[in-house]
Design a protein around this motif. Structure first.
Motif, mmCIF file in Angstrom:
data_model
loop_
_atom_site.group_PDB
_atom_site.id
_atom_site.type_symbol
_atom_site.label_atom_id
_atom_site.label_comp_id
_atom_site.label_asym_id
_atom_site.label_seq_id
_atom_site.Cartn_x
_atom_site.Cartn_y
_atom_site.Cartn_z
ATOM 1 N N GLU A 1 -5.779 -8.107 -7.684
ATOM 2 C CA GLU A 1 -5.488 -8.665 -6.358
ATOM 3 C C GLU A 1 -6.190 -7.919 -5.244
ATOM 4 N N SER A 2 -6.254 -6.606 -5.380
ATOM 5 C CA SER A 2 -6.808 -5.831 -4.274
ATOM 6 C C SER A 2 -8.326 -5.965 -4.185
ATOM 7 N N GLU B 1 -1.687 -1.714 -8.798
ATOM 8 C CA GLU B 1 -3.097 -1.333 -8.754
ATOM 9 C C GLU B 1 -3.246 -0.051 -7.952
ATOM 10 N N SER C 1 -5.854 2.670 -6.554
ATOM 11 C CA SER C 1 -7.268 2.912 -6.295
ATOM 12 C C SER C 1 -7.482 4.386 -6.043
#
Lengths: 161, 161
Positions: free
Chosen positions: B93-94, B150, B152
DNA sequence: TCACTTTCGATATATTATACCGCGCTCGCA
DNA sequence: TGCGAGCGCGGTATAATATATCGAAAGTGA
């Protein structure tokens, strides 16, 4: 409760107070950080806080225009980028939408519970989740810079409240 | 290592084997579920597995066209939607991008570690994280249907490998 | 007041994703 | 083996989300 807010069972709360609190906190945070809390930024933050449901950038744009203000996409994105940079607003990646931060000014790793029935998103700052994520990353030598944790489903009220 | 894959330190692996394994697993999964694993779907899955970095829908589209195939956005999105529906591909999604599922056919709640240096995304299935999330949700009476997790940052190799 | 920086209006365009239509192929079934 | 129903896909159009860029205006500090 309006028909546009089915089952908004964050009910029993004085929403005006939410908004006022958010705006006050915003002023504080910006003052502390030497950032300018302009009228536009304030209005956008207010719109983001209009409800506890994530709102899209273009919905914000429409509202700004309804105010009689001249506004274009960059108007909104600039304000949102600023508000996110100072930690007053979060982006919900799975919805391409934005929501007011529940803990402005505090450092926190938030998680969101997003109800697909009523649309509300609740921000958590669950230490167990944060810890498990930190451990999982560390175990693999991964240095975390940003976290996106979004659970979609049915909130307590909608599931059967 | 090509310049387009800086620090791809999932190196030391036979990537052809990755791809072959993914395609074989895909055939199995589709057979079991009575779904058609068409040539197009196979090719899209192959492209998704081209690397361990999430790939955008329009990048896939370009590659399909490079094949000499006529293709439009719906071509790609239909294939991706199918592959996601049978659990062969995940959406990041990101990044608005897609990546091959590391555990096809098995039910799992995955988490991603996304390196912003080399672009690789590693899929975890960390029980502690899954458990903490389940607990956090349950504590609030929230019924989880979908998870987006998610992180990062910098992978071990890029952080200092 | 003046130089400097930041914010904002405005236009254009990029990127990602979906709605819709119709054809042809596949597959189950008589 | 022929038929019909459904699925997969080509194709067109458009929607939804986001960014690049430029210049003017407004705030800031000396």
């Amino acid at each position: 409760m309006s028909s546009s807010t089915p089952h908004l069972h964050i009910a029993d709360h004085d929403h005006a107070k939410c908004v006022a609190g958010a705006l006050a906190a915003a002023r504080d945070v910006c003052a502390q950080r030497g950032e300018r809390f302009t009228e536009l930024r304030g209005r956008v933050l207010e719109l983001v806080w209009e409800s506890h449901r994530p709102i899209g950038a273009y919905a914000i744009l429409e509202r700004l225009r309804a105010d009689g203000r001249s506004a274009a996409p960059p108007t909104v994105y600039r304000a949102l980028d600023f508000l996110m940079s100072v930690g007053l607003v979060h982006r919900i990646e799975s919805l391409n939408a934005y929501i007011g931060c529940a803990h402005p000014g505090q450092r926190h790793a938030s998680q969101f519970l997003i109800c697909t029935d009523c649309g509300t998103a609740v921000e958590l700052d669950d230490p167990a989740v944060a810890g498990a994520l930190a451990q999982a990353a560390e175990k693999r030598g991964f240095k975390v810079e940003a976290r996106v944790v979004e659970l979609s489903g049915h909130c307590a009220s909608c599931a059967q409240g």
